[in-house]
Design a protein around this motif. Structure first.
Motif, PDB file in Angstrom:
ATOM      1  N   ASN A  72     -18.092   9.357 -41.488  1.00 15.59           N
ATOM      2  CA  ASN A  72     -18.786  10.181 -40.497  1.00 15.59           C
ATOM      3  C   ASN A  72     -19.543   9.349 -39.452  1.00 15.59           C
ATOM      4  OD1 ASN A  72     -20.979   9.252 -41.908  1.00 15.59           O
ATOM      5  ND2 ASN A  72     -21.594  11.229 -42.725  1.00 15.59           N
ATOM      6  N   THR A  73     -19.309   8.038 -39.419  1.00 14.31           N
ATOM      7  CA  THR A  73     -20.006   7.165 -38.475  1.00 14.31           C
ATOM      8  C   THR A  73     -19.768   7.580 -37.027  1.00 14.31           C
ATOM      9  OG1 THR A  73     -19.688   5.377 -40.052  1.00 14.31           O
ATOM     10  CG2 THR A  73     -20.395   4.754 -37.846  1.00 14.31           C
ATOM     11  N   GLN A  74     -18.514   7.835 -36.686  1.00 15.32           N
ATOM     12  CA  GLN A  74     -18.184   8.207 -35.310  1.00 15.32           C
ATOM     13  C   GLN A  74     -18.820   9.549 -34.944  1.00 15.32           C
ATOM     14  OE1 GLN A  74     -14.029   8.150 -34.434  1.00 15.32           O
ATOM     15  NE2 GLN A  74     -14.326   8.467 -32.252  1.00 15.32           N
ATOM     16  N   TYR A  75     -18.820  10.492 -35.887  1.00 13.97           N
ATOM     17  CA  TYR A  75     -19.426  11.805 -35.649  1.00 13.97           C
ATOM     18  C   TYR A  75     -20.931  11.669 -35.413  1.00 13.97           C
ATOM     19  CZ  TYR A  75     -20.910  16.591 -36.433  1.00 13.97           C
ATOM     20  OH  TYR A  75     -21.489  17.820 -36.296  1.00 13.97           O
ATOM     21  N   ARG A  76     -21.590  10.836 -36.231  1.00 12.40           N
ATOM     22  CA  ARG A  76     -23.036  10.623 -36.064  1.00 12.40           C
ATOM     23  C   ARG A  76     -23.342   9.955 -34.723  1.00 12.40           C
ATOM     24  NH1 ARG A  76     -25.823   9.212 -41.821  1.00 12.40           N
ATOM     25  NH2 ARG A  76     -25.166  11.106 -42.866  1.00 12.40           N
ATOM     26  N   ARG A  77     -22.489   9.028 -34.317  1.00 12.20           N
ATOM     27  CA  ARG A  77     -22.668   8.370 -33.025  1.00 12.20           C
ATOM     28  C   ARG A  77     -22.548   9.386 -31.893  1.00 12.20           C
ATOM     29  NH1 ARG A  77     -18.927   4.454 -33.329  1.00 12.20           N
ATOM     30  NH2 ARG A  77     -20.388   3.121 -34.429  1.00 12.20           N
ATOM     31  N   LEU A  78     -21.575  10.285 -32.002  1.00  9.11           N
ATOM     32  CA  LEU A  78     -21.389  11.342 -31.008  1.00  9.11           C
ATOM     33  C   LEU A  78     -22.628  12.243 -30.940  1.00  9.11           C
ATOM     34  CD1 LEU A  78     -19.547  12.845 -28.995  1.00  9.11           C
ATOM     35  CD2 LEU A  78     -18.665  14.145 -30.936  1.00  9.11           C
ATOM     36  N   ASP A  79     -23.187  12.587 -32.116  1.00  5.61           N
ATOM     37  CA  ASP A  79     -24.418  13.390 -32.158  1.00  5.61           C
ATOM     38  C   ASP A  79     -25.568  12.675 -31.468  1.00  5.61           C
ATOM     39  OD1 ASP A  79     -23.520  15.665 -33.310  1.00  5.61           O
ATOM     40  OD2 ASP A  79     -24.359  15.282 -35.293  1.00  5.61           O
ATOM     41  N   ALA A  80     -25.708  11.372 -31.756  1.00  2.93           N
ATOM     42  CA  ALA A  80     -26.778  10.586 -31.137  1.00  2.93           C
ATOM     43  C   ALA A  80     -26.608  10.565 -29.619  1.00  2.93           C
ATOM     44  CB  ALA A  80     -26.780   9.170 -31.702  1.00  2.93           C
ATOM     45  N   HIS A  81     -25.367  10.430 -29.142  1.00  5.81           N
ATOM     46  CA  HIS A  81     -25.108  10.434 -27.698  1.00  5.81           C
ATOM     47  C   HIS A  81     -25.498  11.778 -27.081  1.00  5.81           C
ATOM     48  CE1 HIS A  81     -21.990   6.922 -27.739  1.00  5.81           C
ATOM     49  NE2 HIS A  81     -23.132   6.608 -28.288  1.00  5.81           N
ATOM     50  N   LYS A  82     -25.180  12.874 -27.773  1.00  6.52           N
ATOM     51  CA  LYS A  82     -25.534  14.203 -27.257  1.00  6.52           C
ATOM     52  C   LYS A  82     -27.048  14.376 -27.185  1.00  6.52           C
ATOM     53  CE  LYS A  82     -21.490  16.896 -28.584  1.00  6.52           C
ATOM     54  NZ  LYS A  82     -21.001  18.025 -29.385  1.00  6.52           N
ATOM     55  N   ILE A  83     -27.746  13.896 -28.205  1.00  8.52           N
ATOM     56  CA  ILE A  83     -29.208  14.014 -28.217  1.00  8.52           C
ATOM     57  C   ILE A  83     -29.819  13.189 -27.092  1.00  8.52           C
ATOM     58  CG2 ILE A  83     -31.286  13.421 -29.543  1.00  8.52           C
ATOM     59  CD1 ILE A  83     -29.652  14.265 -32.062  1.00  8.52           C
ATOM     60  N   LEU A  84     -29.310  11.988 -26.868  1.00 12.60           N
ATOM     61  CA  LEU A  84     -29.823  11.151 -25.782  1.00 12.60           C
ATOM     62  C   LEU A  84     -29.548  11.789 -24.415  1.00 12.60           C
ATOM     63  CD1 LEU A  84     -28.928   7.656 -27.215  1.00 12.60           C
ATOM     64  CD2 LEU A  84     -31.241   8.541 -26.779  1.00 12.60           C
ATOM     65  N   ARG A  85     -28.395  12.416 -24.250  1.00 16.20           N
ATOM     66  CA  ARG A  85     -28.096  13.117 -22.986  1.00 16.20           C
ATOM     67  C   ARG A  85     -29.016  14.320 -22.817  1.00 16.20           C
ATOM     68  NH1 ARG A  85     -22.169  14.600 -22.843  1.00 16.20           N
ATOM     69  NH2 ARG A  85     -22.843  15.566 -20.910  1.00 16.20           N
ATOM     70  N   TYR A  86     -29.374  14.976 -23.919  1.00 16.73           N
ATOM     71  CA  TYR A  86     -30.338  16.090 -23.872  1.00 16.73           C
ATOM     72  C   TYR A  86     -31.719  15.577 -23.446  1.00 16.73           C
ATOM     73  CZ  TYR A  86     -33.600  19.613 -25.534  1.00 16.73           C
ATOM     74  OH  TYR A  86     -34.628  20.502 -25.618  1.00 16.73           O
ATOM     75  N   VAL A  87     -32.147  14.449 -24.035  1.00 18.15           N
ATOM     76  CA  VAL A  87     -33.430  13.836 -23.657  1.00 18.15           C
ATOM     77  C   VAL A  87     -33.419  13.492 -22.170  1.00 18.15           C
ATOM     78  CG1 VAL A  87     -34.891  11.783 -23.968  1.00 18.15           C
ATOM     79  CG2 VAL A  87     -33.983  12.986 -25.963  1.00 18.15           C
ATOM     80  N   LYS A  88     -32.284  13.009 -21.676  1.00 19.34           N
ATOM     81  CA  LYS A  88     -32.162  12.686 -20.244  1.00 19.34           C
ATOM     82  C   LYS A  88     -32.416  13.928 -19.385  1.00 19.34           C
ATOM     83  CE  LYS A  88     -30.627  11.071 -16.335  1.00 19.34           C
ATOM     84  NZ  LYS A  88     -30.476   9.926 -15.612  1.00 19.34           N
ATOM     85  N   GLY A  89     -31.948  15.093 -19.845  1.00 16.57           N
ATOM     86  CA  GLY A  89     -32.105  16.327 -19.077  1.00 16.57           C
ATOM     87  C   GLY A  89     -33.479  16.960 -19.152  1.00 16.57           C
TER      88      GLY A  89
END
Length: 197
Positions: free
Chosen positions: A104-121
């Protein structure tokens, strides 16, 4: 003739915030603290424990803007496209549906990217405390009965306002499913009482 004033002191390790309705009282306390402990006066509050404080005539805004921007800079997401929400809020995940991932490493990385993009917004969002606000306390609550399809636990949340300022909030999944049964029974009794049957 006695004058009344409000004085608030917030202490965290070696950081102190003084707030008062009387500026002279703050000066006296700072003088006493400096003569006893050799303090350094940093002036009006701007940063405290990762919080950024901005004030003007209309009120005080508390954000984590600087912390969020530093995080985005560190992770290389400062120029990323912002997201309004890190996930589809209507999705209910269930253990029995789908297939488990072996890695699930890739899935967790994708989640982290989504959260960081949310923080950006939303990096500039925060709590605003208006100077001209009433002292009327009001609260709002919501409940999602059996929100979790696996445990059938309910999700509750509330927020409290003092005038127009949000001062408290909480969201929590119930600890045990027994509460749901009692809650359903209480709702049935309330409906029975209201309908008169």
């Amino acid at each position: 003739m006695t004058s009344s004033f409000v004085l608030t002191t917030i202490l965290y390790v070696d950081d102190i915030i003084l707030a008062s309705s009387d500026a002279n009282q703050i000066q006296q306390i700072k003088g006493h603290l400096h003569s006893t402990f050799q303090i350094k006066d940093l002036g009006s509050l701007r940063f405290f424990l990762g919080l950024e404080v901005a004030r003007n005539q209309s009120g005080i805004l508390v954000t984590q803007r600087k912390y969020a921007l530093d995080l985005l800079q560190e992770t290389g997401f400062l120029e990323s496209k912002p997201m309004r929400c890190p996930m589809v809020h209507t999705t209910k995940l269930c253990r029995a549906e789908g297939t488990a991932l072996e890695d699930n490493t890739q899935y967790r990385r994708l989640d982290a990217h989504k959260i960081l993009r949310y923080v950006k917004g939303c990096h500039g969002q925060g709590l605003f405390f208006p100077t001209n606000s009433s002292l009327k306390l009001s609260g709002f609550a919501d409940l999602d009965w059996e929100a979790c399809p696996d445990t059938r636990r309910s999700l509750t949340g509330f927020c409290m306002f003092l005038g127009d300022a949000l001062v408290s909030w909480k969201s929590k999944m119930q600890v045990s499913s027994k509460v749901t049964i009692r809650g359903t029974t209480a709702r049935w009794h309330l409906n029975r009482k209201v309908s008169g049957s």
